[in-house]
Design a protein around this motif. Structure first.
Motif, PDB file in Angstrom:
ATOM      1  N   THR A 220       8.580   1.959   8.291  1.00  0.00           N
ATOM      2  CA  THR A 220       8.358   3.012   9.293  1.00  0.00           C
ATOM      3  C   THR A 220       7.889   2.463  10.632  1.00  0.00           C
ATOM      4  O   THR A 220       7.619   3.221  11.550  1.00  0.00           O
ATOM      5  CB  THR A 220       7.323   4.034   8.788  1.00  0.00           C
ATOM      6  OG1 THR A 220       6.071   3.362   8.590  1.00  0.00           O
ATOM      7  CG2 THR A 220       7.769   4.674   7.489  1.00  0.00           C
ATOM      8  N   ILE A 247       6.736   3.604   1.206  1.00  0.00           N
ATOM      9  CA  ILE A 247       6.913   2.912   2.477  1.00  0.00           C
ATOM     10  C   ILE A 247       6.018   1.683   2.551  1.00  0.00           C
ATOM     11  O   ILE A 247       4.914   1.655   2.009  1.00  0.00           O
ATOM     12  CB  ILE A 247       6.652   3.848   3.674  1.00  0.00           C
ATOM     13  CG1 ILE A 247       5.327   4.594   3.525  1.00  0.00           C
ATOM     14  CG2 ILE A 247       7.793   4.855   3.791  1.00  0.00           C
ATOM     15  CD1 ILE A 247       5.019   5.546   4.653  1.00  0.00           C
ATOM     16  N   THR A 251       5.464  -1.075   8.038  1.00  0.00           N
ATOM     17  CA  THR A 251       4.566   0.069   8.200  1.00  0.00           C
ATOM     18  C   THR A 251       3.172  -0.385   8.624  1.00  0.00           C
ATOM     19  O   THR A 251       2.512   0.285   9.437  1.00  0.00           O
ATOM     20  CB  THR A 251       4.498   0.889   6.899  1.00  0.00           C
ATOM     21  OG1 THR A 251       5.817   1.352   6.579  1.00  0.00           O
ATOM     22  CG2 THR A 251       3.564   2.079   7.034  1.00  0.00           C
ATOM     23  N   MET A 256      -0.472   2.304   6.196  1.00  0.00           N
ATOM     24  CA  MET A 256      -0.310   2.538   4.763  1.00  0.00           C
ATOM     25  C   MET A 256      -1.601   3.076   4.153  1.00  0.00           C
ATOM     26  O   MET A 256      -1.569   3.997   3.318  1.00  0.00           O
ATOM     27  CB  MET A 256       0.140   1.258   4.061  1.00  0.00           C
ATOM     28  CG  MET A 256       1.585   0.884   4.338  1.00  0.00           C
ATOM     29  SD  MET A 256       2.231  -0.463   3.296  1.00  0.00           S
ATOM     30  CE  MET A 256       1.342  -1.867   3.962  1.00  0.00           C
TER      31      MET A 256
END
Length: 278
Positions: A220, A247, A251, A256
């Motif tokens: 992401t 994900i 990221t 996270m």
């Protein structure tokens, strides 16, 4: 349609300590009709891992490249050397541009290790994507050319592309693509790095398919995001009512952690060797 998604390689090790990990991403997607590879990591490590996981890549029929950065395309030439079956390559028409990062003084090459000549010389059936959405099999979509609707998802100024010799411009990542697979519960969305903004991308997918999103897996690109952008991303995830987040990759640990705090068991750290069954 039943299918599985296996993370052949990712930044983090999982429970299987015989697998290699690297800053890269590669997914094996096995459906009733297709055996697909989404990205090829930065090296041939994913090929080693496929053997360790008992996965035969010789029957790959489809390869999808999410965008033209080395950590998603670096293992492609090894795949060509490794398998003899014919496969279709889906790559955006802009993904072969020369891509760099710029720190204010130095350019660093981040692009592909192959070009159009390589694809032609190896007789690879290449589909250069320009469509907004393309159904490559029943219920399996490639989506690209994302709308930019969120004010908080800004382009990273350090990424650029070479437009001509000694001339570089901001990389808008017009080459980024995702894979979306339809299920009775909603779409399963496979992400590369989400450089155009993950919320921009998810809104675009929902608008074009008219379907909700159940699961997202992949990167992401929140690794450099400040807390405000992460907060707004999480609020947008809640509005989209996403049920599962696998994900990781780009990221970032901070994002996270905050996503896990916000969504609890709906989040899992997608590591090398993870297998999802649908």
């Amino acid at each position: 349609m039943r299918f599985t998604i296996t993370t052949l390689i990712e930044n983090s090790k999982g429970e299987h300590l015989g697998l290699l990990n690297e800053h890269g991403l590669s997914f094996l997607i096995e459906t009733t009709n297709r055996t697909m590879l989404f990205d090829t990591g930065k090296s041939d490590g994913y090929l080693h891992n496929a053997v360790q996981l008992g996965k035969d890549l010789s029957n790959i029929d489809t390869v999808v490249i999410s965008h033209g950065h080395y950590d998603h395309t670096g293992g492609f030439t090894s795949l060509v050397d490794h398998i003899t079956s014919n496969f279709k390559l889906y790559i955006h028409k802009n993904a072969l541009q020369k891509k760099y990062s710029f720190d204010g003084t130095h350019y660093k090459y981040l692009g592909n290790s192959f070009n159009n000549t390589y694809l032609a010389d190896n007789k690879i059936e290449t589909h250069f994507i320009h469509e907004d959405i393309l159904e490559i099999d029943k219920g399996i979509y490639i989506v690209s050319n994302f709308e930019r609707v969120t004010p908080f998802e800004k382009a990273d100024p350090r990424f650029c592309v070479e437009k001509s010799k000694h001339k570089h411009v901001l990389d808008g990542f017009e080459d980024e693509m995702i894979l979306a697979i339809d299920t009775p519960d909603g779409l399963v969305v496979v992400l590369g790095c989400s450089h155009p903004g993950v919320i921009n991308m998810l809104h675009t997918i929902m608008k074009r398919t008219g379907k909700s999103i159940h699961t997202i897996i992949g990167g992401t690109h929140l690794v450099h995001a400040d807390d405000e952008r992460i907060r707004q991303t999480i609020e947008s995830f809640k509005k989209l009512d996403i049920q599962r987040f696998g994900i990781s990759h780009c990221t970032g640990e901070n994002a996270m952690h905050q996503i896990k705090e916000a969504f609890g068991d709906k989040y899992f750290h997608n590591t090398t060797g993870t297998v999802l069954f649908f």
